[in-house]
Write an enzyme that holds these catalytic residues in place. Structure first.
Site, PDB file in Angstrom:
ATOM      1  N   ASN A 151       7.242  -8.548   3.195  1.00 17.21           N
ATOM      2  CA  ASN A 151       7.302  -7.742   1.967  1.00 17.21           C
ATOM      3  C   ASN A 151       8.624  -8.004   1.264  1.00 17.21           C
ATOM      4  O   ASN A 151       8.741  -8.948   0.499  1.00 17.21           O
ATOM      5  CB  ASN A 151       7.103  -6.267   2.314  1.00 17.21           C
ATOM      6  CG  ASN A 151       7.332  -5.365   1.110  1.00 17.21           C
ATOM      7  OD1 ASN A 151       6.844  -5.679   0.021  1.00 17.21           O
ATOM      8  ND2 ASN A 151       8.073  -4.302   1.262  1.00 17.21           N
ATOM      9  N   GLU A 152       9.632  -7.191   1.544  1.00 16.55           N
ATOM     10  CA  GLU A 152      10.950  -7.423   0.931  1.00 16.55           C
ATOM     11  C   GLU A 152      11.868  -7.939   2.027  1.00 16.55           C
ATOM     12  O   GLU A 152      12.476  -7.158   2.749  1.00 16.55           O
ATOM     13  CB  GLU A 152      11.495  -6.117   0.338  1.00 16.55           C
ATOM     14  CG  GLU A 152      10.790  -5.723  -0.938  1.00 16.55           C
ATOM     15  CD  GLU A 152      11.302  -4.416  -1.530  1.00 16.55           C
ATOM     16  OE1 GLU A 152      12.002  -3.654  -0.830  1.00 16.55           O
ATOM     17  OE2 GLU A 152      10.968  -4.151  -2.703  1.00 16.55           O
TER      18      GLU A 152
ATOM     19  N   GLU B  21      -0.150   1.149  -1.859  1.00 14.26           N
ATOM     20  CA  GLU B  21       0.588   1.447  -0.629  1.00 14.26           C
ATOM     21  C   GLU B  21       0.350   2.903  -0.287  1.00 14.26           C
ATOM     22  O   GLU B  21       0.267   3.756  -1.178  1.00 14.26           O
ATOM     23  CB  GLU B  21       2.090   1.200  -0.824  1.00 14.26           C
ATOM     24  CG  GLU B  21       2.901   1.696   0.378  1.00 14.26           C
ATOM     25  CD  GLU B  21       4.299   1.115   0.492  1.00 14.26           C
ATOM     26  OE1 GLU B  21       4.844   0.682  -0.533  1.00 14.26           O
ATOM     27  OE2 GLU B  21       4.833   1.114   1.620  1.00 14.26           O
TER      28      GLU B  21
ATOM     29  N   CYS C  55       6.756  -1.260   2.128  1.00 13.39           N
ATOM     30  CA  CYS C  55       7.522  -1.013   3.349  1.00 13.39           C
ATOM     31  C   CYS C  55       6.643  -0.666   4.538  1.00 13.39           C
ATOM     32  O   CYS C  55       7.033  -0.917   5.680  1.00 13.39           O
ATOM     33  CB  CYS C  55       8.535   0.095   3.103  1.00 13.39           C
ATOM     34  SG  CYS C  55       9.845  -0.416   1.996  1.00 13.39           S
TER      35      CYS C  55
END
Ligand code: AHR
Length: 651
Positions: free
Chosen positions: A373-374, A52, A242
């Site tokens: 993602n989350e 990331e 994120c």
């Protein structure tokens, strides 16, 4: 008593006490490894990496560009630059439509000089005598030839390399030069000066080391890419995290903006620029010089399966929490479909053609992708379903990974798993940033997971020792090694695992711990890196049962263990963690093996001090040690040092 006699008694007492102590202190633990019970296959993708752009991992890190804000597109166009003399930022008749700003240098013969200094990413690192490739796009206002001087400046403000380029022509064109600094420096700068009178426009001012990963011009930092290669990662998850989601949907990661001509990839603010107020980096943007083509190419270089993560139509649910309406989600789904075409499509297809134009007509063999993602709540499955139905219809060959949310348990997690089972994703991405104690005690986490549902992707994990400011210390690494025995033992269930985050610039990080630290010229491999490497290099092909008193070894007596068979090399691999403060004698009895085993290769990661870590100044405080061990009667017998992680490959 006569003094000599007294001395003898004392000596004898000391001798017997010592012998008694060593015999009593080092307890023997007999483990059994039944070589006949070759179990489930371990996926080649089992241990991988997750990249990331956080902690200046891309610009300022893996992407070897040394100039920050090279296209003057940051919100404050001079950020990273110190202009002097007459400089303006303009956007009329630009060189690059999607990055339209450029600098106009006007020298009217004043006494002051006209030019720009760039500070790089917390300075520019120079290596003495090495070649650096400078390039820029220029045009002049008149036909008069102008002189552009380029200088590399060290941290003492001395010029350590200089070249001049003659520039003529009213149309934009590229000019380039090479420079060789005469010194090493960690925090240098680059300066461009318009030497004679006239007006010159400049855009995309760039400086790269000539030595890059695989010597690709304007490529990746060789030492960082090499460190990834040395992990032998089976899977490569990118580009986040994120940043995939973005704080807002407008600033989400859009892969289509990251391919094609580098100069024309529109920049984006990096969400790690402002996420943590105590770690504010207003100069953190994404140039996308490291984009999806480069990610696929790197996956191929290092032998990993590429695993892109795409926006599911929700921006970060912790922050902006924006949600694209269900009837407007089609372009997001189309991005996923087009990505498959970009990676795998024939060169005659729209997106396959773009890949070919970038120099890779052969497909990248994409086999899986993650959507979201989350994510959590009903908003996620509502959107994910639409992706899954389109992908299953058009690309049933692609495995789909859904999210279990941001934590390893709790309501969000339980609900997400239920939803993923109902939607029938192939894998579920679990994230855990937890204490070392959690990691030790979760070595059995997957032993009783429901085998009927989707498989597990441990997509982000790291042990956070909050008692030591979340350092990458040996305690965190040892707890990860112990935890990973459980991943391996459950390889029928857990098919991918990637530590997070991967990189951190020592002068510009937002999040720790991280697997690899670096400054502008060197890198540090953490003990956590070595744990990943010891697993990555020794993953085997099938699980073998390893037991202590007929039970799997998940922390009894502070021991953790797993074993596997490597059918490619006909080797048995045993991994044992002793988390105790005492050494232990271990006997691994290999039963039902028709061959006589004689030798094993041992890799050991050990430290007496659990808080020890590697640093730029001391990168080798803790590194794996290699040795060999003799094996008698198919029993591996050795003393496991206190606080140790052993990998033994038996031939
Ligand atoms: O790895 C850092 C961040 O942690 C990732 O971006 C996110 O997925 C998680 O919350």
């Amino acid at each position: 008593m006569k003094p000599l006699f007294k001395k003898l008694i004392l000596f004898a007492t000391a001798f017997f006490t010592l012998s008694a102590l060593s015999a009593a202190d080092v307890t023997t633990y007999e483990m059994e490894l039944n070589a006949k019970k070759v179990g489930f296959p371990i996926q080649s993708t089992m241990y991988g990496i997750f990249f990331e752009d956080i902690n200046f991992g891309a610009d300022g890190g893996l992407y070897a560009e040394l100039v920050k804000n090279r296209s003057f597109e940051f919100t404050q166009p001079f950020m990273g630059w110190t202009p002097f003399g007459n400089i303006q930022i303009l956007d009329k008749a630009p060189c690059f439509e999607r990055n339209p700003h450029y600098a106009r240098l006007s020298n009217h013969g004043e006494l002051t000089r006209t030019g720009l200094d760039n500070e790089g990413f917390k300075g520019i690192g120079f290596k003495k005598g090495e070649t650096y490739n400078f390039s820029t796009y220029v045009r002049t206002e008149s036909d008069k030839a102008l002189k552009l001087r380029i200088e590399l400046i060290d941290s003492q403000n001395d010029i350590v390399a200089t070249k001049e380029i003659e520039v003529t022509g009213k149309d934009w064109h590229k000019v380039s030069e090479t420079l060789k600094p005469s010194v090493d420096d960690l925090h240098g700068r680059i300066r461009v000066i318009l030497v004679n009178q006239g007006i010159m426009d400049m855009d995309h001012i760039s400086l790269f080391p000539a030595k890059t990963w695989k010597d690709r011009p304007a490529g990746l930092r060789a030492d960082l890419a090499q460190a990834l290669n040395d992990l032998k990662p089976g899977v490569f998850r990118f580009p986040g995290g994120c940043i995939v989601e973005g704080t807002t949907l407008a600033t989400r990661y859009q892969w289509k903006n990251t391919i094609g001509q580098v100069e024309n990839r529109p920049i984006n603010i990096n969400r790690w620029n402002y996420t943590f107020p105590h770690k504010f980096f207003p100069d953190y943007y994404q140039s996308y010089g490291l984009g999806f083509f480069e990610f696929f190419q790197l996956s191929e270089d290092i032998g990993s399966e590429p695993l892109p993560v795409l926006s599911c139509g929700l921006s970060c649910q912790f922050e902006g929490n924006q949600c694209v309406a269900l009837d407007s989600i089609a372009p997001y789904v189309q991005d996923a479909l087009d990505l498959i075409e970009f990676a795998n499509g024939d060169v005659t297809t729209v997106w396959g053609k773009k890949r070919a134009e970038m120099g890779h007509p052969a497909p990248f063999h994409l086999k899986m992708m993650a959507i979201g993602n989350e994510q959590w709540g009903t908003v996620y499955p509502e959107r994910l379903k639409l992706f899954v139905s389109a992908l299953r219809k058009q690309h049933p060959e692609i495995k789909i990974i859904g999210s279990a949310g941001p934590s390893p348990d709790g309501d969000k997690f339980d609900t997400a798993w239920k939803e993923m089972k109902a939607i029938k994703t192939d894998l579920v991405d679990e994230h855990y940033y937890c204490s070392p104690e959690w990691f030790f005690s979760n070595a059995k986490r997957y032993d009783n997971y429901d085998r009927k549902g989707p498989k597990v992707f441990a997509g982000e994990y790291a042990s956070h020792d909050k008692t030591a400011k979340k350092d990458n210390n040996f305690l965190s690494a040892l707890s990860e090694a112990a935890f990973m025995t459980g991943l391996e033992r459950n390889a029928d269930m857990v098919q991918l695992a990637t530590y997070a985050p991967l990189f951190a610039h020592v002068d510009a990080w937002q999040w720790n711990p991280d697997l690899i630290w670096f400054d502008n010229v060197s890198i540090v491999k953490t003990p956590n890196y070595y744990v990943q490497q010891m697993y990555g290099l020794n993953k085997g092909t099938n699980i073998l049962p390893l037991t202590l008193n007929k039970e799997t070894i998940t922390g009894q007596e502070k021991l953790y263990g797993t074993a596997c068979f490597d059918s490619k090399n006909s080797e048995i691999i045993v991994k044992i963690v002793n988390s105790d403060t005492e050494a232990k004698t271990i006997k691994v009895k290999i039963t039902n093996y028709k061959m006589k085993l004689t030798t094993g290769d041992v890799t050991l990661l050990q430290a007496d001090d659990l808080k020890v870590k590697n640093e730029i100044a001391h990168p080798e405080n803790i590194v794996p040690q290699k040795s060999t061990i003799e094996i008698k009667d198919n029993v591996i017998e050795f003393t496991a040092k206190k606080q140790s992680f052993y990998v033994i490959r038996v031939r």
